[in-house]
Design a protein around this motif. Structure first.
Motif, mmCIF file in Angstrom:
data_model
loop_
_atom_site.group_PDB
_atom_site.id
_atom_site.type_symbol
_atom_site.label_atom_id
_atom_site.label_comp_id
_atom_site.label_asym_id
_atom_site.label_seq_id
_atom_site.Cartn_x
_atom_site.Cartn_y
_atom_site.Cartn_z
ATOM 1 N N ASP A 143 83.045 140.318 -59.317
ATOM 2 C CA ASP A 143 83.772 141.889 -59.027
ATOM 3 C C ASP A 143 84.735 142.687 -58.540
ATOM 4 O O ASP A 143 85.488 141.556 -57.169
ATOM 5 C CB ASP A 143 81.951 142.553 -58.274
ATOM 6 C CG ASP A 143 81.957 142.034 -57.271
ATOM 7 O OD1 ASP A 143 82.910 141.673 -56.204
ATOM 8 O OD2 ASP A 143 80.877 141.925 -56.826
ATOM 9 N N ARG B 81 94.651 144.284 -62.755
ATOM 10 C CA ARG B 81 94.021 143.341 -63.411
ATOM 11 C C ARG B 81 93.279 142.144 -62.663
ATOM 12 O O ARG B 81 94.418 141.243 -62.396
ATOM 13 C CB ARG B 81 94.135 142.619 -64.689
ATOM 14 C CG ARG B 81 94.757 143.954 -65.274
ATOM 15 C CD ARG B 81 93.393 144.666 -66.080
ATOM 16 N NE ARG B 81 93.976 145.659 -66.976
ATOM 17 C CZ ARG B 81 93.291 145.903 -68.684
ATOM 18 N NH1 ARG B 81 93.194 144.193 -68.786
ATOM 19 N NH2 ARG B 81 94.069 146.428 -69.899
ATOM 20 N N ASP C 186 83.657 151.788 -70.085
ATOM 21 C CA ASP C 186 83.584 150.923 -69.440
ATOM 22 C C ASP C 186 82.954 151.217 -67.622
ATOM 23 O O ASP C 186 83.504 152.228 -67.059
ATOM 24 C CB ASP C 186 85.131 150.164 -69.238
ATOM 25 C CG ASP C 186 85.735 149.076 -68.147
ATOM 26 O OD1 ASP C 186 85.323 148.987 -67.038
ATOM 27 O OD2 ASP C 186 86.243 148.366 -68.595
ATOM 28 N N ARG D 229 90.175 142.276 -65.465
ATOM 29 C CA ARG D 229 89.207 144.040 -65.624
ATOM 30 C C ARG D 229 89.885 144.964 -64.734
ATOM 31 O O ARG D 229 90.683 143.847 -63.781
ATOM 32 C CB ARG D 229 87.630 143.535 -65.012
ATOM 33 C CG ARG D 229 86.990 144.368 -64.781
ATOM 34 C CD ARG D 229 85.764 144.713 -63.823
ATOM 35 N NE ARG D 229 84.665 143.244 -63.950
ATOM 36 C CZ ARG D 229 84.335 143.801 -64.984
ATOM 37 N NH1 ARG D 229 83.765 144.583 -65.443
ATOM 38 N NH2 ARG D 229 82.787 142.500 -65.392
ATOM 39 N N GLU D 230 89.753 145.989 -65.090
ATOM 40 C CA GLU D 230 90.661 146.969 -64.091
ATOM 41 C C GLU D 230 89.787 147.372 -63.548
ATOM 42 O O GLU D 230 89.080 147.933 -63.442
ATOM 43 C CB GLU D 230 91.054 148.008 -65.313
ATOM 44 C CG GLU D 230 92.515 149.398 -65.014
ATOM 45 C CD GLU D 230 92.841 150.088 -65.924
ATOM 46 O OE1 GLU D 230 92.953 151.005 -65.363
ATOM 47 O OE2 GLU D 230 93.639 149.711 -66.969
ATOM 48 N N LEU E 271 88.002 138.498 -65.104
ATOM 49 C CA LEU E 271 86.234 138.592 -65.224
ATOM 50 C C LEU E 271 85.470 136.809 -63.836
ATOM 51 O O LEU E 271 84.400 137.886 -63.975
ATOM 52 C CB LEU E 271 86.859 138.509 -66.515
ATOM 53 C CG LEU E 271 85.121 139.733 -67.216
ATOM 54 C CD1 LEU E 271 86.169 141.084 -66.931
ATOM 55 C CD2 LEU E 271 85.346 139.693 -68.682
ATOM 56 N N SER F 144 80.412 135.852 -62.116
ATOM 57 C CA SER F 144 81.283 136.669 -62.168
ATOM 58 C C SER F 144 81.948 137.256 -60.859
ATOM 59 O O SER F 144 81.574 137.070 -60.219
ATOM 60 C CB SER F 144 80.302 137.990 -63.052
ATOM 61 O OG SER F 144 80.047 137.551 -64.043
ATOM 62 N N ASP G 284 78.712 145.706 -67.607
ATOM 63 C CA ASP G 284 79.790 145.763 -67.997
ATOM 64 C C ASP G 284 80.684 147.178 -68.616
ATOM 65 O O ASP G 284 81.140 147.895 -68.496
ATOM 66 C CB ASP G 284 80.448 144.249 -68.761
ATOM 67 C CG ASP G 284 80.788 143.164 -68.679
ATOM 68 O OD1 ASP G 284 81.122 142.802 -67.252
ATOM 69 O OD2 ASP G 284 79.746 142.122 -68.729
ATOM 70 N N MET H 86 89.867 142.685 -71.813
ATOM 71 C CA MET H 86 89.046 141.502 -70.270
ATOM 72 C C MET H 86 89.650 140.305 -70.034
ATOM 73 O O MET H 86 89.774 139.905 -68.720
ATOM 74 C CB MET H 86 87.473 141.990 -69.606
ATOM 75 C CG MET H 86 87.963 143.929 -69.614
ATOM 76 S SD MET H 86 86.549 144.366 -68.937
ATOM 77 C CE MET H 86 85.046 143.988 -70.066
ATOM 78 N N PRO I 178 80.226 141.071 -73.894
ATOM 79 C CA PRO I 178 79.575 141.832 -72.481
ATOM 80 C C PRO I 178 78.052 142.340 -71.908
ATOM 81 O O PRO I 178 77.349 142.330 -72.961
ATOM 82 C CB PRO I 178 80.980 143.301 -72.380
ATOM 83 C CG PRO I 178 80.829 142.899 -73.697
ATOM 84 C CD PRO I 178 80.761 141.964 -74.642
ATOM 85 N N TYR J 22 83.527 150.250 -64.308
ATOM 86 C CA TYR J 22 84.536 150.107 -63.394
ATOM 87 C C TYR J 22 85.129 150.798 -63.847
ATOM 88 O O TYR J 22 86.177 151.270 -62.626
ATOM 89 C CB TYR J 22 85.174 148.593 -63.378
ATOM 90 C CG TYR J 22 83.860 147.706 -62.644
ATOM 91 C CD1 TYR J 22 84.306 146.728 -61.735
ATOM 92 C CD2 TYR J 22 82.754 147.361 -63.739
ATOM 93 C CE1 TYR J 22 84.174 145.709 -61.963
ATOM 94 C CE2 TYR J 22 82.339 146.227 -62.629
ATOM 95 C CZ TYR J 22 82.532 145.262 -62.316
ATOM 96 O OH TYR J 22 81.808 144.599 -61.832
#
Length: 318
Positions: free
Chosen positions: A280, A268, A156, A209-210, A271, A278, A130, A204, A26, A158
């Motif tokens: 997002d 989810r 995290d 990613r959440e 990534l 990446s 990250d 992740m 990360p 996010y």
């Protein structure tokens, strides 16, 4: 023989690809904890709808506290030695300042006096690290000897959830600097801390990613609602099916569904996009926006992001 060589080549390639995936780490950014900044006077106060709110002044903390800069540098060095990509807080703050005038003008054009983002949210959104490494420490004196008690948390960026933590008190010394005392305190527990960070990132990579996605409808008299039907299927079900098809391992939760809004939590998302760049929150929700804009739906919408980990898709107009 050719078959054997081919099989060996495929096996070695698979091992190499697996190793490359395992090697991904990360991106980190080291920041002082808000509590440390406030305790040391690095904050301003803003009136937020009649309530005074303390806002951390990261830039002043870096400019006026040389120990902070040294601490951030040292922790960054320790993480870099383990191969973690780093974002430099000072550089990202300069990037934030370049865009702040435009952002402030945009906010002031609306009637809301509430602060849209905290300084940490603005910094996180710009840096897109990250995980944030929040550090706080306090020097204690016992006679001529000093020691440092510290807390290091991995957050995290996010979800704002804690994903790693280390804390403790270093050895006493009569001559060592505050930076050295902190380094000695941190190093002993760094292996476990790094293992926690890597475990979270591996999760992740595997499960996504959440984020949070909220879908709403503009109150503009168009008659559009989550109960609007397309080919005999309500819009709620259309969006829910899209989520099921596009989330990693179909992992998400429709936590609230009403006539004019949907709330998807624990969503989810991948990534990375297929091209390796990446992914997002905004990019993921843009895919949903384009899906709903196409036929047979033809729904116009706009995206409003809230920090890194939440996006609202508002249907009906832009």
């Amino acid at each position: 023989m050719n078959i054997l060589r081919t099989a060996c080549f495929v096996a070695l390639s698979a091992i190499a690809l697996f190793g490359a995936a395992q090697a991904k780490k990360p991106t980190l950014m080291v920041v002082p904890a808000e509590t440390w900044c406030i305790q040391n006077g690095y904050y301003t106060e803003e009136n937020n709808q009649g309530r005074l709110q303390k806002l951390v002044d990261y830039e002043r903390a870096l400019q006026e506290n040389s120990t902070l800069l040294n601490v951030i540098t040292k922790i960054g060095e320790l993480m870099a030695e383990q191969g973690f990509p780093l974002k430099d807080m000072a550089s990202e703050l300069r990037n934030v300042n370049r865009a702040s005038v435009e952002d402030d003008m945009t906010q002031s054009a609306t009637s809301g006096s509430a602060l849209a983002e905290t300084p940490l949210e603005r910094l996180s959104r710009r840096a897109k690290a990250d995980i944030l490494l929040e550090v706080a420490w306090k020097t204690q004196a016992m006679g001529p000897k000093k020691s440092v008690t510290y807390t290091l948390r991995g957050i995290d960026s996010y979800t704002n959830k804690q994903v790693a933590a280390a804390q403790g008190t270093g050895p006493q010394s009569m001559s060592a600097s505050e930076e050295l005392l902190l380094e000695e305190a941190v190093v002993g527990k760094m292996d476990n801390f790094i293992a926690q960070l890597q475990s979270h990132f591996d999760d992740m990579l595997e499960n996504g990613r959440e984020i949070i996605v909220r879908v709403q409808v503009f109150d503009n008299g168009s008659g559009l609602s989550m109960e609007s039907e397309y080919g005999g299927e309500e819009l709620t079900d259309v969006i829910d099916k899209w989520m099921n098809d596009n989330t990693v391992n179909h992992r998400y939760s429709l936590s609230d569904a009403g006539e004019n809004s949907l709330m998807f939590e624990q969503v989810r998302i991948p990534l990375y996009k297929p091209n390796g760049s990446s992914m997002d929150t905004r990019q993921f929700v843009t895919q949903l926006r384009r899906f709903l804009a196409a036929q047979p739906y033809g729904i116009t919408s706009k995206i409003v992001t809230k920090g890194l980990g939440q996006a609202n898709l508002i249907l009906g107009e832009k």
